[in-house]
Design a protein around this motif. Structure first.
Motif, short mmCIF file in Angstrom:
data_model
loop_
_atom_site.label_atom_id
_atom_site.label_comp_id
_atom_site.label_asym_id
_atom_site.label_seq_id
_atom_site.Cartn_x
_atom_site.Cartn_y
_atom_site.Cartn_z
N ASN A 155 0.84 -1.19 0.00
CA ASN A 155 0.00 0.00 0.00
C ASN A 155 0.88 1.25 0.00
N ASN A 156 0.78 2.05 -1.07
CA ASN A 156 1.61 3.25 -1.12
C ASN A 156 0.81 4.52 -0.83
N ASP A 157 -0.34 4.36 -0.17
CA ASP A 157 -1.12 5.51 0.26
C ASP A 157 -0.42 6.22 1.42
N SER A 173 -0.83 9.25 4.48
CA SER A 173 -1.77 10.04 5.29
C SER A 173 -1.33 11.50 5.28
N LYS A 220 -6.10 10.57 2.32
CA LYS A 220 -5.06 9.65 1.84
C LYS A 220 -4.71 10.04 0.40
N VAL A 221 -3.43 10.06 0.09
CA VAL A 221 -2.98 10.36 -1.28
C VAL A 221 -1.95 9.32 -1.70
N LYS A 222 -1.77 9.20 -2.99
CA LYS A 222 -0.77 8.28 -3.52
C LYS A 222 0.63 8.87 -3.34
N TYR A 223 1.59 8.02 -3.14
CA TYR A 223 2.99 8.43 -3.07
C TYR A 223 3.36 9.23 -4.32
N THR A 276 2.36 12.23 -5.16
CA THR A 276 1.32 13.13 -5.65
C THR A 276 1.79 14.58 -5.53
#
Length: 556
Positions: free
Chosen positions: A2-4, A6, A20-23, A25
């Motif tokens: 999981n690369n989300d 916080s 939560k965002v993606k790595y 971003t």
């Protein structure tokens, strides 16, 4: 895996929204999550460090928008506007070097190399080109290029001082900002796209022109221009001096340090400053009727040492100066007007016993003996002591320094023929490079950080925290009266930032990312990185810099 990541978003009233965002971003992709129009968000504070909106999210963090109506937002706007002007100048006049000078009101003074007078039609063309680029809403790109590429780029763009600075910042990768075909060295975060840079003006002034911008509290409006001819004259005088001695930038200073020639430069700058103090002393005596010298200047402008240096010059001319502190005339804590925060406002003029001060001065100038009051800061009360009586001999002159010194209301009952007003500020003539100036306020803040730690045990974060209230007081009580000065003394020494770095660097590195002051600490550290260090032992014992770093030959 999981690369989300916080992310905590700080909105108005410190309301925190967790997402939560993606790595990786980019920040600009989440600005719509804030309760502000995207065009009013100029940058972002990530874990209390200001970053460009194209920065990418790589770890858990708290993000707060840097808005247009804040001081931080205003600085981002101004830096971006400067890059836009440089790009427009490159597009229209690729063979001419555009050079930033100093600040003047809400604007920066610019000239072309050799101060060839700027014509109005050239300003009109620059304005038109800037507006064209703004209308196209071109993205400011940030990239890293190799050292060799940077050398070639800055030579091609005729950015002489920027190219020289690379000699003292030998990074394998060099960070740059680009608008179209023009690039410049990255110093601090800029806006994402230039479409937001709509409020500006180019105004012809002297041989150059002013790039005018809005104040931070009103980002959509240009303030009426207020000329400051005396301040401009001092700036211009020091700029010319810098050109004559061939030291005009951080790179020039760093070259002297690297070549082992800094000691001579220190002596030259100290001698030049003392020569200007001597000229002011001659002006005072030349007036023939002066009985009191009133000195005012913003925080950390070196007022105390300057007063002592001026006193020595007056003594050399056969006059005996006496110092009266304005602090003696506080009315007392119970009589001091309250500020907006409900606390006693000790910086307002009404916190002083103006009536008593004027009567004491008139009596002294009439040859009478006067008992000067004292003030107990612990109890907040005024009192008298028998041994605090003074009388002026014919060859004695009073020196009084304080924030209200140039306000005519302070000494309204004293005839002007008896007064001589001096305004002091640290007006460094150095630039970082062709297009990036050194802020007088930053210079003074670094002085204050060093002094507060040396003599008051205060942390860098503590000084940074209270600095906005200090500058607010200056804007109210000092800057409006600087044109009342009979003389202006520049207290900056062009080598001092290399000395201050020795002390300030470790103090600034102690400010933690969890502290609000972290962004300012990181900004100042990045600024100081442009200067090689000078050993404090090289600073003369009577230098103004000793007021901040210690071991002065003067007693304070």
């Amino acid at each position: 895996m999981n690369n989300d990541i916080s992310v905590s978003l700080i909105n108005p009233n410190n309301k925190i929204d967790c997402i939560k965002v993606k790595y990786d971003t980019p920040i600009y992709e989440i600005t719509d999550k804030f309760n502000f129009p995207s065009e009013k968000i100029y940058a972002a504070r990530v874990n209390n460090e200001i970053k460009s909106l194209d920065s990418r999210i790589k770890y858990k963090c708290t993000i707060e928008p840097v808005l247009s109506n804040t001081k931080s937002g205003a600085l981002v706007y101004r830096r971006s506007l400067c890059l836009l002007l440089a790009a427009a100048s490159h597009n229209l006049f690729p063979d001419r070097r555009l050079l930033v000078g100093h600040s003047l009101g809400y604007g920066y003074y610019y000239t072309f190399e050799n101060e060839i007078e700027t014509r109005q039609e050239e300003l009109d063309a620059l304005t038109k080109e800037m507006k064209r680029l703004i209308k196209e809403n071109i993205r400011i790109t940030t990239s890293i290029i190799s050292y060799q590429e940077a050398e070639e780029l800055f030579e091609k763009l005729n950015l002489t001082e920027t190219r020289k600075q690379l000699n003292f910042n030998c990074m394998s990768g060099v960070k740059i900002n680009t608008i179209g075909d023009f690039s410049d060295l990255f110093f601090e975060p800029l806006v994402l796209s230039i479409g937001v840079l709509k409020v500006f003006d180019l105004m012809k002034y002297q041989n150059g022109f002013l790039l005018r911008f809005p104040k931070s509290s009103d980002p959509d409006t240009l303030m009426p221009f207020k000329d400051e001819p005396k301040l401009f004259e001092i700036y211009h005088k020091y700029k010319e001096w810098g050109k004559r001695i061939n030291v005009t930038s951080a790179a020039s200073l760093n070259a002297l340090i690297a070549d082992g020639k800094i000691n001579d430069f220190i002596e030259i700058t100290e001698t030049y400053q003392q020569k200007n103090i001597s000229k002011i002393a001659s002006q005072i005596i030349g007036k023939g009727t002066v009985r009191i010298v009133l000195m005012a200047g913003p925080s950390s402008s070196g007022k105390t040492t300057s007063a002592k240096k001026l006193a020595l010059e007056l003594q050399a001319m056969g006059y005996m100066p006496k110092v009266i502190s304005l602090d003696c005339y506080y009315v007392g804590r119970d009589k001091t007007p309250l500020g907006p925060d409900g606390k006693p406002d000790f910086e307002c003029l009404e916190s002083l016993n103006i009536e008593l001060l004027n009567q004491n001065l008139i009596d002294l100038f009439d040859g009478k003996e006067v008992n000067i009051p004292s003030y107990d800061f612990h109890t907040g009360t005024s009192y008298y002591e028998d041994d605090n009586k003074i009388k002026l001999a014919p060859n004695e002159i009073l020196i009084m320094e304080g924030i209200h010194g140039l306000n005519e209301k302070l000494t309204s009952k004293v005839p002007s023929k008896f007064k001589f007003n001096i305004y002091l500020s640290a007006l460094t003539q150095l630039n970082l490079d062709d297009h990036n100036r050194i802020s007088t306020s930053d210079n003074r803040l670094l002085r204050r950080i060093v002094r507060d730690n040396n003599f008051r045990g205060k942390s860098a974060a503590g000084t940074i925290e209270m600095w906005p209230s200090v500058t607010k007081g200056e804007e109210l009580h000092i800057f409006p009266f600087q044109n009342n000065a009979d003389a202006i003394l520049n207290t900056a020494l062009d080598y001092e930032l290399s000395v201050l770095r020795v002390y300030a660097d470790p103090l600034l590195r102690q400010v933690k990312p969890s502290q609000k002051e972290y962004s300012e600490a990181r900004r100042l550290l990045a600024f100081l990185d442009n200067f090689a260090t000078i050993a404090p032992t090289a600073v003369p014992p009577r230098s103004i810099i000793r007021e901040f770093i210690g071991d002065s030959a003067f007693k304070y």
